[in-house]
Design a protein around this motif. Structure first.
Motif, PDB file in Angstrom:
ATOM      1  N   ALA A 186       1.017  -1.143   0.049  1.00 57.31           N
ATOM      2  CA  ALA A 186      -0.046  -0.242  -0.089  1.00 57.31           C
ATOM      3  C   ALA A 186       1.000   1.262   0.021  1.00 57.31           C
ATOM      4  CB  ALA A 186      -1.178   0.042   1.326  1.00 57.31           C
ATOM      5  N   ARG A 187       1.997   1.197   0.531  1.00 52.08           N
ATOM      6  CA  ARG A 187       2.700   2.282   0.604  1.00 52.08           C
ATOM      7  C   ARG A 187       3.586   2.527  -0.506  1.00 52.08           C
ATOM      8  NH1 ARG A 187       8.257   2.714   1.256  1.00 52.08           N
ATOM      9  NH2 ARG A 187       8.970   4.457   2.153  1.00 52.08           N
ATOM     10  N   GLN A 188       4.123   1.088  -1.282  1.00 52.42           N
ATOM     11  CA  GLN A 188       4.567   1.199  -2.478  1.00 52.42           C
ATOM     12  C   GLN A 188       3.728   2.069  -3.677  1.00 52.42           C
ATOM     13  OE1 GLN A 188       7.759   0.973  -3.020  1.00 52.42           O
ATOM     14  NE2 GLN A 188       7.252   1.873  -5.238  1.00 52.42           N
ATOM     15  N   LYS A 189       2.412   1.628  -3.453  1.00 51.07           N
ATOM     16  CA  LYS A 189       1.343   2.095  -4.434  1.00 51.07           C
ATOM     17  C   LYS A 189       1.509   3.720  -4.279  1.00 51.07           C
ATOM     18  CE  LYS A 189      -3.745   2.031  -4.683  1.00 51.07           C
ATOM     19  NZ  LYS A 189      -4.912   1.361  -3.984  1.00 51.07           N
ATOM     20  N   VAL A 190       1.508   4.268  -3.152  1.00 53.75           N
ATOM     21  CA  VAL A 190       1.412   5.677  -3.075  1.00 53.75           C
ATOM     22  C   VAL A 190       2.632   6.343  -3.739  1.00 53.75           C
ATOM     23  CG1 VAL A 190       1.293   7.628  -1.281  1.00 53.75           C
ATOM     24  CG2 VAL A 190      -0.031   5.841  -1.292  1.00 53.75           C
ATOM     25  N   ILE A 191       3.809   5.548  -3.424  1.00 55.08           N
ATOM     26  CA  ILE A 191       4.982   6.279  -3.876  1.00 55.08           C
ATOM     27  C   ILE A 191       4.975   5.938  -5.705  1.00 55.08           C
ATOM     28  CG2 ILE A 191       7.567   5.592  -4.211  1.00 55.08           C
ATOM     29  CD1 ILE A 191       6.803   6.714  -1.757  1.00 55.08           C
ATOM     30  N   ASP A 192       4.267   4.892  -5.910  1.00 51.53           N
ATOM     31  CA  ASP A 192       4.116   4.836  -7.442  1.00 51.53           C
ATOM     32  C   ASP A 192       3.172   6.057  -8.142  1.00 51.53           C
ATOM     33  OD1 ASP A 192       5.857   2.860  -7.718  1.00 51.53           O
ATOM     34  OD2 ASP A 192       4.160   1.079  -7.720  1.00 51.53           O
ATOM     35  N   LEU A 193       2.212   6.362  -7.396  1.00 50.64           N
ATOM     36  CA  LEU A 193       1.305   7.362  -7.825  1.00 50.64           C
ATOM     37  C   LEU A 193       2.080   8.793  -7.803  1.00 50.64           C
ATOM     38  CD1 LEU A 193      -2.167   6.722  -5.787  1.00 50.64           C
ATOM     39  CD2 LEU A 193      -1.892   6.758  -8.282  1.00 50.64           C
ATOM     40  N   ALA A 194       2.808   8.873  -6.710  1.00 51.14           N
ATOM     41  CA  ALA A 194       3.698  10.127  -6.789  1.00 51.14           C
ATOM     42  C   ALA A 194       4.551  10.221  -8.079  1.00 51.14           C
ATOM     43  CB  ALA A 194       4.367  10.020  -5.327  1.00 51.14           C
ATOM     44  N   GLY A 195       5.034   8.974  -8.348  1.00 50.06           N
ATOM     45  CA  GLY A 195       5.971   8.833  -9.609  1.00 50.06           C
ATOM     46  C   GLY A 195       5.214   9.384 -10.645  1.00 50.06           C
ATOM     47  N   ILE A 196       3.979   9.166 -10.754  1.00 47.54           N
ATOM     48  CA  ILE A 196       3.325   9.447 -11.946  1.00 47.54           C
ATOM     49  C   ILE A 196       3.127  11.212 -11.791  1.00 47.54           C
ATOM     50  CG2 ILE A 196       1.290   9.629 -13.372  1.00 47.54           C
ATOM     51  CD1 ILE A 196       0.981   6.469 -12.661  1.00 47.54           C
ATOM     52  N   LEU A 197       2.845  11.570 -10.788  1.00 47.34           N
ATOM     53  CA  LEU A 197       2.706  12.974 -10.531  1.00 47.34           C
ATOM     54  C   LEU A 197       4.036  13.753 -10.913  1.00 47.34           C
ATOM     55  CD1 LEU A 197       0.400  13.719  -7.308  1.00 47.34           C
ATOM     56  CD2 LEU A 197      -0.220  13.912  -9.829  1.00 47.34           C
ATOM     57  N   ASP A 255     -16.474  11.910 -13.224  1.00 47.16           N
ATOM     58  CA  ASP A 255     -15.588  12.786 -13.856  1.00 47.16           C
ATOM     59  C   ASP A 255     -14.315  12.486 -13.241  1.00 47.16           C
ATOM     60  OD1 ASP A 255     -17.922  13.402 -15.213  1.00 47.16           O
ATOM     61  OD2 ASP A 255     -18.590  14.948 -13.623  1.00 47.16           O
ATOM     62  N   ILE A 256     -14.363  12.571 -12.225  1.00 44.29           N
ATOM     63  CA  ILE A 256     -13.009  12.245 -11.567  1.00 44.29           C
ATOM     64  C   ILE A 256     -11.777  11.096 -12.057  1.00 44.29           C
ATOM     65  CG2 ILE A 256     -11.465  12.193  -9.224  1.00 44.29           C
ATOM     66  CD1 ILE A 256     -14.211  13.173  -7.698  1.00 44.29           C
ATOM     67  N   ILE A 257     -12.845   9.883 -12.257  1.00 47.28           N
ATOM     68  CA  ILE A 257     -12.261   8.633 -12.755  1.00 47.28           C
ATOM     69  C   ILE A 257     -11.806   9.108 -13.959  1.00 47.28           C
ATOM     70  CG2 ILE A 257     -12.825   6.410 -13.701  1.00 47.28           C
ATOM     71  CD1 ILE A 257     -14.638   5.935 -11.093  1.00 47.28           C
ATOM     72  N   HIS A 258     -12.618   9.705 -14.861  1.00 47.05           N
ATOM     73  CA  HIS A 258     -12.114  10.011 -16.377  1.00 47.05           C
ATOM     74  C   HIS A 258     -10.992  10.816 -16.209  1.00 47.05           C
ATOM     75  CE1 HIS A 258     -16.535   9.428 -17.928  1.00 47.05           C
ATOM     76  NE2 HIS A 258     -15.822   8.379 -18.052  1.00 47.05           N
ATOM     77  N   GLN A 259     -10.782  11.930 -15.450  1.00 45.57           N
ATOM     78  CA  GLN A 259      -9.477  12.531 -15.273  1.00 45.57           C
ATOM     79  C   GLN A 259      -8.548  11.591 -14.978  1.00 45.57           C
ATOM     80  OE1 GLN A 259      -9.150  15.436 -16.160  1.00 45.57           O
ATOM     81  NE2 GLN A 259      -7.952  16.953 -14.880  1.00 45.57           N
ATOM     82  N   ALA A 260      -8.419  10.539 -14.026  1.00 42.99           N
ATOM     83  CA  ALA A 260      -7.598   9.964 -13.383  1.00 42.99           C
ATOM     84  C   ALA A 260      -7.068   8.894 -14.599  1.00 42.99           C
ATOM     85  CB  ALA A 260      -8.010   8.995 -12.350  1.00 42.99           C
ATOM     86  N   GLN A 261      -7.890   8.605 -15.444  1.00 42.69           N
ATOM     87  CA  GLN A 261      -7.482   7.694 -16.644  1.00 42.69           C
ATOM     88  C   GLN A 261      -6.766   8.400 -17.486  1.00 42.69           C
ATOM     89  OE1 GLN A 261     -11.514   6.460 -17.535  1.00 42.69           O
ATOM     90  NE2 GLN A 261     -11.227   4.449 -16.703  1.00 42.69           N
ATOM     91  N   GLY A 273      -3.331   9.207 -16.199  1.00 39.89           N
ATOM     92  CA  GLY A 273      -2.446   7.973 -15.963  1.00 39.89           C
ATOM     93  C   GLY A 273      -2.490   7.418 -14.501  1.00 39.89           C
ATOM     94  N   THR A 274      -3.233   8.114 -13.788  1.00 45.30           N
ATOM     95  CA  THR A 274      -3.120   7.340 -12.233  1.00 45.30           C
ATOM     96  C   THR A 274      -3.942   6.290 -11.835  1.00 45.30           C
ATOM     97  OG1 THR A 274      -4.450   9.183 -11.633  1.00 45.30           O
ATOM     98  CG2 THR A 274      -1.998   9.441 -11.400  1.00 45.30           C
ATOM     99  N   TYR A 275      -5.203   6.162 -12.664  1.00 47.55           N
ATOM    100  CA  TYR A 275      -6.258   5.363 -12.428  1.00 47.55           C
ATOM    101  C   TYR A 275      -5.895   3.924 -12.193  1.00 47.55           C
ATOM    102  CZ  TYR A 275     -10.991   3.006 -12.623  1.00 47.55           C
ATOM    103  OH  TYR A 275     -12.001   2.494 -12.439  1.00 47.55           O
ATOM    104  N   GLU A 276      -4.961   3.385 -12.858  1.00 47.34           N
ATOM    105  CA  GLU A 276      -4.734   1.978 -12.913  1.00 47.34           C
ATOM    106  C   GLU A 276      -4.053   1.417 -11.456  1.00 47.34           C
ATOM    107  OE1 GLU A 276      -2.104  -0.361 -15.818  1.00 47.34           O
ATOM    108  OE2 GLU A 276      -3.661   0.708 -17.216  1.00 47.34           O
ATOM    109  N   ILE A 277      -3.171   2.543 -11.301  1.00 48.56           N
ATOM    110  CA  ILE A 277      -2.313   2.280  -9.870  1.00 48.56           C
ATOM    111  C   ILE A 277      -3.466   2.567  -8.888  1.00 48.56           C
ATOM    112  CG2 ILE A 277      -0.708   2.960  -8.269  1.00 48.56           C
ATOM    113  CD1 ILE A 277       0.897   3.694 -10.680  1.00 48.56           C
ATOM    114  N   SER A 278      -4.447   3.664  -8.752  1.00 49.77           N
ATOM    115  CA  SER A 278      -5.087   3.968  -7.739  1.00 49.77           C
ATOM    116  C   SER A 278      -6.233   2.953  -7.310  1.00 49.77           C
ATOM    117  CB  SER A 278      -5.988   5.071  -8.083  1.00 49.77           C
ATOM    118  OG  SER A 278      -5.254   6.201  -7.886  1.00 49.77           O
ATOM    119  N   THR A 279      -6.730   1.917  -8.473  1.00 50.72           N
ATOM    120  CA  THR A 279      -7.559   0.983  -8.359  1.00 50.72           C
ATOM    121  C   THR A 279      -6.859  -0.457  -7.915  1.00 50.72           C
ATOM    122  OG1 THR A 279      -7.495   0.793 -10.554  1.00 50.72           O
ATOM    123  CG2 THR A 279      -9.373   2.081  -9.580  1.00 50.72           C
TER     124      THR A 279
END
Ligand code: ATP
Ligand code: MG
Length: 387
Positions: free
Chosen positions: A214-225, A318-324, A327-333
């Motif tokens: 779960a921690r790594q998931k957040v680091i990966d999300l931050a990587g996309i940002l 609308d948030i989901i579409h934006q996440a897609q 490029g964060t949607y896949e990791i977020s889910t």
């Protein structure tokens, strides 16, 4: 004649006297984005240019994500006084085209020996003569447009690849993003960063109730940002003790809200440390019990700095579409649990009373808990090109 990438900017056009400040920030951000690719980046005549890049495709992929960039054009630069060279470049760029086309010329050099209509006519004629019947001219609805810009040199391009827009990161100050592993907060961070705000992220994790994954998931999300934000610093804050204490000492239906108030306290402390001026969350009215108007008011009053909630009026879809699209949607889910979900009460208060919150919080040693969490935060620096 040489290949280069021409970068067009968007909203910076609207700036007046302080436009150079924004332009220099944009050049810095583009430079950072293509760092390590061996190219040269410079600003001239309202354009940013990138030359001498080996991997043009990768360069364009990166620059499209730089906030402040409106579009990116793979271009050919030629000596503007060598008109034969311009014609050759026009031929090269249109070699693969069939159907209709037009030439659209612009000149910032008003002393050039041809004006724009003459350039259009001469270059168009040359392309047509060398196209063996593949092409015809249509000035109203062409399938292809060959752009010609006469500046200090001549620049020709056919592809205008849209980029993210917004303002260069750093020109809008600094904010702290509360980043969970969910769908919303990365989108909220993206939206604020797009307005030129530099982000530092704060993530609360409750090991061993939430896993290393779960921690790594957040680091990966931050990587996309980080790809959009030219890097990002993440504070990973241990939150287990606070959650355990809240759970043990506070009314069950208030635990989520009290926990959220602790998140705000800690995030604000980190913001002060980082000289950030605001907090950012992914909240949206009515999405969950802790996001009713009453609950948001109780969370808000903890902060003495503005709390930006760019998704406040967005539907989840609308948030989901934006996440897609970012490029964060896949990791977020991915299915790893968040610290909020682990301790969720069965019936969280949707119309919380302040007196009950304060009663609950009186049982806790707030200063010590906050101090300890900030002190034990682990800092992870993520650069823009980590993938
Ligand atoms: P998200 O999809 O971003 O997780 P959510 O809809 O699940 O949001 P909540 O869990 O109530 O909603 O969280 C609301 C906001 O609080 C999040 O958008 C985020 O900004 C912040 N937040 C929640 N959990 C955490 C966490 N573990 N670390 C940092 N911030 C968090
Ligand atoms: Mg969440």
């Amino acid at each position: 004649m040489r290949k280069l990438v021409l970068v067009k900017y968007g909203e910076i056009y609207l700036k007046g006297l302080n436009r150079p400040y924004f332009l220099h920030a944009l050049v810095d951000r583009v430079r950072q984005a293509v760092q390590g690719m061996g190219g040269k980046v410079w600003l001239k005549d309202a354009r940013v240019y990138i030359s001498d890049i080996d991997d043009q495709e990768e360069c364009i992929r990166r620059v499209r994500k730089v906030f402040g960039v409106h579009s990116v054009c793979p271009a050919i630069e030629t000596d503007k006084d060598d008109f034969e060279g311009i014609l050759r470049a026009a031929e090269i760029l249109t070699a693969g085209f069939t159907g209709s086309f037009k030439v659209e010329s612009r000149r910032s050099d008003k002393h050039y020996f041809l004006d724009s209509p003459q350039l259009n006519a001469k270059i168009g004629e040359h392309v047509l003569m060398n196209a063996d019947g593949r092409l015809r001219v249509d000035v109203h609805h062409p399938q292809h447009t060959l752009n010609v810009e006469i500046r200090n040199e001549a620049y020709l391009y056919t592809d205008v690849i849209p980029a993210v827009g917004g303002m260069p990161v750093g020109t809008g100050g600094k904010a702290v993003l509360l980043l969970s592993g969910g769908i919303d907060s990365p989108v909220a961070g993206y939206m604020i960063a797009k307005r030129g705000v530099e982000l530092t992220a704060v993530h609360f994790y409750s090991f061993p109730y939430t896993s290393e994954k779960a921690r790594q998931k957040v680091i990966d999300l931050a990587g996309i940002l980080a790809e959009y934000c030219c890097g990002i610093k993440v504070y990973v804050v241990p939150f287990t003790r606070i959650q355990m204490e809240i759970h043990a000492r506070c009314p069950d239906d208030y635990t989520t809200l009290i926990m959220r108030r602790y998140m705000m306290r800690i995030a604000q402390r980190i913001a002060e440390k980082e000289h950030a001026l605001a907090l950012v969350t992914g909240e949206s009215i009515g999405q969950v019990a802790s996001q009713t108007m009453e609950a948001l008011t109780m969370t808000d009053e903890i902060a003495s700095m503005p709390v930006f909630r760019p998704l406040i009026g967005f539907d989840k879809i609308d948030i989901i579409h934006q996440a897609q699209s970012i490029g964060t949607y896949e990791i977020s889910t991915l299915p790893y649990e968040d610290c909020c979900t682990v301790f969720t009460p069965k019936h969280p208060a949707t119309k919380p009373k302040k007196s009950r919150i304060l009663e609950g919080e009186k049982e806790l040693n707030t200063d010590e808990l906050v101090e300890e969490a900030v002190l034990n935060a682990q800092i992870v620096e993520i650069s823009a090109d980590r993938q």
